[in-house]
Design a protein around this motif. Sequence first.
Motif, short mmCIF file in Angstrom:
data_model
loop_
_atom_site.label_atom_id
_atom_site.label_comp_id
_atom_site.label_asym_id
_atom_site.label_seq_id
_atom_site.Cartn_x
_atom_site.Cartn_y
_atom_site.Cartn_z
N ALA A 156 0.85 -1.20 0.00
CA ALA A 156 0.00 0.00 0.00
C ALA A 156 0.88 1.24 0.00
CB ALA A 156 -0.94 0.01 1.20
N PHE A 157 0.63 2.13 -0.94
CA PHE A 157 1.36 3.39 -1.03
C PHE A 157 0.72 4.45 -0.14
CE2 PHE A 157 1.75 7.55 -3.20
CZ PHE A 157 3.11 7.74 -3.05
N SER A 158 -0.60 4.45 -0.07
CA SER A 158 -1.33 5.37 0.80
C SER A 158 -2.59 4.68 1.27
CB SER A 158 -1.67 6.68 0.08
OG SER A 158 -2.65 6.45 -0.92
N GLY A 159 -3.19 5.20 2.33
CA GLY A 159 -4.41 4.58 2.82
C GLY A 159 -5.05 5.40 3.92
N ALA A 160 -6.31 5.10 4.20
CA ALA A 160 -7.06 5.82 5.23
C ALA A 160 -8.06 4.88 5.88
CB ALA A 160 -7.79 7.02 4.62
N TYR A 161 -8.14 4.93 7.22
CA TYR A 161 -9.11 4.14 7.97
C TYR A 161 -10.52 4.69 7.77
CZ TYR A 161 -5.95 1.34 10.94
OH TYR A 161 -5.04 0.44 11.42
N SER A 166 -12.87 -0.24 10.93
CA SER A 166 -13.04 -1.61 10.46
C SER A 166 -12.50 -1.86 9.06
CB SER A 166 -14.53 -1.99 10.49
OG SER A 166 -15.26 -1.20 9.54
N ARG A 167 -12.27 -0.80 8.30
CA ARG A 167 -11.83 -0.94 6.91
C ARG A 167 -10.75 0.09 6.60
NH1 ARG A 167 -17.51 -0.24 4.09
NH2 ARG A 167 -17.73 1.09 5.93
N ILE A 168 -9.96 -0.20 5.58
CA ILE A 168 -8.94 0.73 5.11
C ILE A 168 -9.04 0.85 3.60
CG2 ILE A 168 -6.48 1.22 4.91
CD1 ILE A 168 -6.01 -0.32 7.43
N ALA A 169 -9.26 2.06 3.11
CA ALA A 169 -9.19 2.34 1.67
C ALA A 169 -7.76 2.69 1.34
CB ALA A 169 -10.13 3.50 1.32
N HIS A 170 -7.23 2.11 0.25
CA HIS A 170 -5.81 2.30 -0.02
C HIS A 170 -5.49 2.18 -1.51
CE1 HIS A 170 -6.37 -2.08 0.38
NE2 HIS A 170 -5.32 -2.21 -0.43
N GLU A 171 -4.31 2.72 -1.86
CA GLU A 171 -3.70 2.50 -3.16
C GLU A 171 -2.61 1.46 -3.01
OE1 GLU A 171 -2.59 6.15 -5.46
OE2 GLU A 171 -3.01 7.08 -3.53
N ARG A 199 -8.66 0.32 -3.49
CA ARG A 199 -9.08 -0.94 -2.86
C ARG A 199 -9.48 -0.68 -1.42
NH1 ARG A 199 -5.37 -2.41 -6.78
NH2 ARG A 199 -5.67 -4.47 -7.72
N VAL A 200 -10.42 -1.50 -0.92
CA VAL A 200 -10.87 -1.39 0.47
C VAL A 200 -10.71 -2.75 1.13
CG1 VAL A 200 -12.76 -0.80 2.03
CG2 VAL A 200 -12.53 0.40 -0.16
N PRO A 221 -7.42 8.28 -1.39
CA PRO A 221 -8.72 8.00 -0.78
C PRO A 221 -8.83 8.59 0.62
CG PRO A 221 -7.31 6.07 -0.64
CD PRO A 221 -6.57 7.08 -1.47
N MET A 222 -10.01 9.04 0.99
CA MET A 222 -10.30 9.49 2.34
C MET A 222 -11.78 9.23 2.62
SD MET A 222 -10.68 13.64 2.10
CE MET A 222 -11.53 13.63 3.68
N TRP A 223 -12.13 9.14 3.91
CA TRP A 223 -13.50 8.81 4.32
C TRP A 223 -14.16 10.03 4.96
CZ3 TRP A 223 -15.47 3.62 4.26
CH2 TRP A 223 -14.53 2.64 3.91
N ILE A 224 -15.45 10.17 4.70
CA ILE A 224 -16.34 11.00 5.50
C ILE A 224 -17.60 10.17 5.72
CG2 ILE A 224 -17.71 13.12 5.66
CD1 ILE A 224 -15.67 14.51 3.95
N GLY A 225 -17.79 9.73 6.96
CA GLY A 225 -18.88 8.80 7.23
C GLY A 225 -18.65 7.49 6.50
#
Length: 244
Positions: A156-161, A166-171, A199-200, A221-225
């Motif tokens: 993974a080069f980057s990622g965000a919880y 419970s999950r991580i979105a990542h490159e 990918r998640v 990637p980043m999360w809001i809700g």
Amino acid sequence: MKAPLLFLGLLVSIASPTFAIAQGTRLLRHPTVSRELVAFAYAGDLWVVSREGGQARRLTSTPGVEADPHFSPDGSKIAFSGTVAGNTDVYVMQTTGGDPKRLTYHPGPDRVRGWTPDGRQVVFASGRISAPQPYFRLWTIGQEGALPESLPIPRAFSGAYSPDGSRIAHEEFSTAFIPAWHEASYWRNYRGGRTHPIRVMTLADHSIEKLPWTNSNDTDPMWIGNTIYFLSDRNHMVNLFAYR
């Protein structure tokens, strides 16, 4: 004709500083937002400013380069990548300022990617155990000096919880032609072998879901809700997309 040309050159040299000032500050990079502040990198240092605007306040001033600022979930601290001691490592400092605390000491580059949702650990990318060709994986490290722990994502080069952790979105890897320890960038409308979807991973069972993808450059990637926001040039121009 030499005298008029010389006079014109003097006019340009005199007017240039005024023109530069009129254009305002350029090349502000790596923005991160808390409830009250915006932090960013400029000229190798970190700055913060109110979300309402106003005078920016300088947080760092070193001979090295500070980049990748990320506010902790409560907004009280900033984690960042610093090249102060000749190597890129993970640092943390109070949002109000003060001396940064160095968290990693590996000879390879460590680049900050964010925080765990509870704010106890910093997430960073490192190629410290990859061989023979280095590639990034995601790691976490606490602020008390404990050893870093790798996340279960193979690459993974980057990622965000996700907000619930419970999950991580990542490159999986960096965008085209850029080594993993440099800035993410790519050729406009590139459609070669380094394009990749977001990918998640679900951490409970390590299952992977790929976001809808059309051979585009999808990044950051980043999360809001329950929504993942990311950049994509799938319409041949980089824009912001969202996926629930």
